[in-house]
Motif scaffolding. Structure first.
Motif, PDB file in Angstrom:
ATOM      1  N   ILE A  83      42.499  26.624  40.112  1.00  0.00           N
ATOM      2  CA  ILE A  83      42.175  28.038  39.935  1.00  0.00           C
ATOM      3  C   ILE A  83      42.416  28.735  41.262  1.00  0.00           C
ATOM      4  O   ILE A  83      41.982  28.251  42.311  1.00  0.00           O
ATOM      5  N   ALA A  84      43.122  29.846  41.221  1.00  0.00           N
ATOM      6  CA  ALA A  84      43.433  30.578  42.445  1.00  0.00           C
ATOM      7  C   ALA A  84      42.297  31.524  42.818  1.00  0.00           C
ATOM      8  O   ALA A  84      41.686  32.162  41.959  1.00  0.00           O
ATOM      9  N   LYS A  85      42.002  31.589  44.121  1.00  0.00           N
ATOM     10  CA  LYS A  85      41.025  32.541  44.632  1.00  0.00           C
ATOM     11  C   LYS A  85      41.683  33.909  44.790  1.00  0.00           C
ATOM     12  O   LYS A  85      42.857  33.983  45.134  1.00  0.00           O
ATOM     13  N   PRO A  86      40.952  34.987  44.621  1.00  0.00           N
ATOM     14  CA  PRO A  86      39.573  35.074  44.106  1.00  0.00           C
ATOM     15  C   PRO A  86      39.565  34.755  42.620  1.00  0.00           C
ATOM     16  O   PRO A  86      40.519  35.057  41.906  1.00  0.00           O
ATOM     17  N   PHE A  87      38.496  34.124  42.147  1.00  0.00           N
ATOM     18  CA  PHE A  87      38.480  33.647  40.773  1.00  0.00           C
ATOM     19  C   PHE A  87      37.243  34.157  40.039  1.00  0.00           C
ATOM     20  O   PHE A  87      36.232  34.511  40.644  1.00  0.00           O
ATOM     21  N   SER A  88      37.351  34.164  38.730  1.00  0.00           N
ATOM     22  CA  SER A  88      36.224  34.525  37.873  1.00  0.00           C
ATOM     23  C   SER A  88      35.335  33.298  37.678  1.00  0.00           C
ATOM     24  O   SER A  88      35.825  32.221  37.309  1.00  0.00           O
TER      25      SER A  88
END
Length: 235
Positions: A100-105
Motif C-alpha cells: 500500500i502506498a503512503k499516504p494510505f487510507s
C-alpha cells in the motif's frame, strides 16, 4: 481467535494511529520502530500478519522481509512511498503478499489485512462448502498442491509459497491450458473488491517462476500469452 498484527515503522505517528484503528476493529497489535528488534520478536512469538515500512534505519523493510522469508511464510503487507515503484516491485518479488502506498487510507489497510488473513486460514471441516471433507490435493503432472496444509511440491521437492502466490498458482493449475487474464488472477488472489494493478500480478508470476526454477532449472509450466494473460501448461 483474535489475530495479532505487527506494525514495523520508524514513524511513531503511523504506529500510533494505525495501532488504534486496528484495535478498534478487534485486532491485537504489536508495534516496532526497528527492523532488527522486530525480527527477533517474530522469531520468539510470530504474529499472524506483519505490516512493514520499507524505509527504516538499521534494517529496512526489504531486508527484514528477506530474512523472514528464509524461515517463514508470514503474510506481509508493505507500506511504500507513493513514487517508490522499484521498492514495490522488489518487495513483491521477494515474497510480500501486498503493498500500500503512503499516504494510505486506514480503511483500505484494514480491508487488505482482513482479506489476506481469510486467505491464509486453512479450510475448516464442516465449513461452508466443505461437506465435512478436506480439500483434495491438486495434482498436475509434476506439481502437487495441498490446500489444507498450504504445501506445494514439484517432483516431490517442497516449494515455499506465500498465500498470494499459492492462490494464483492454484487458479492457473486448476484448469491447465486455459488462459487466465490478469483480472481473473486478481479476483482469485485479492477479494473484497480490492484493486491492484497489473504490475502486482506480473511480479507475483515472476516470483513463482523463480521459486520453481530453484528446484528445476527447466521449469516452464507457467506460460505468458502476451496481451491475454497466463496459463499453466497442459501437459
Amino acid at each position: 481467535m483474535t489475530a495479532t498484527i505487527a506494525l514495523v515503522d520508524d514513524d511513531r505517528n503511523i504506529l500510533t494511529s494505525v495501532s488504534i484503528a486496528l484495535q478498534a476493529e478487534g485486532f491485537v497489535t504489536r508495534v516496532y520502530s526497528d527492523g532488527e528488534v522486530a525480527l527477533k520478536a517474530f522469531a520468539e512469538n510470530p504474529p499472524d500478519l506483519a505490516v512493514l515500512d520499507i524505509k527504516m534505519p538499521r534494517m529496512d523493510g526489504l531486508e527484514l522481509l528477506r530474512r523472514l522469508r528464509e524461515k517463514s511464510r508470514l503474510p506481509v503487507i508493505f507500506l511504500t512511498s507513493k513514487d517508490d515503484e522499484l521498492d514495490e516491485a522488489l518487495g513483491l518479488a521477494m515474497g510480500a503478499d501486498d503493498y500500500i502506498a503512503k499516504p494510505f487510507s486506514q480503511r483500505l489497510l484494514i480491508a487488505r489485512i482482513r482479506a489476506i488473513l481469510r486467505r491464509a486460514e486453512p479450510a475448516q471441516p464442516g465449513g461452508e462448502g466443505s461437506d465435512d471433507a478436506p480439500q483434495p490435493v491438486l495434482e498436475r503432472g509434476r506439481l502437487a498442491m495441498d490446500p489444507a496444509r498450504h504445501r506445494v511440491t514439484w517432483d516431490g521437492e517442497n516449494v515455499t509459497l506465500t498465500v498470494t502466490e499459492f492462490l494464483i498458482l492454484e487458479t492457473l493449475a486448476s484448469r491447465p491450458g486455459i488462459v487466465k487474464t490478469r483480472n481473473q488472477l486478481m479476483d482469485a488472489a485479492y477479494q473484497d473488491d480490492i484493486y491492484v494493478d497489473d504490475r502486482t500480478i506480473d511480479s507475483h508470476i515472476k516470483r513463482l517462476r523463480r521459486k520453481f526454477r530453484q528446484v528445476d532449472k527447466q521449469f516452464d509450466s507457467i506460460e505468458t500469452l502476451y496481451g491475454a494473460g497466463y496459463r499453466f501448461a497442459d501437459d
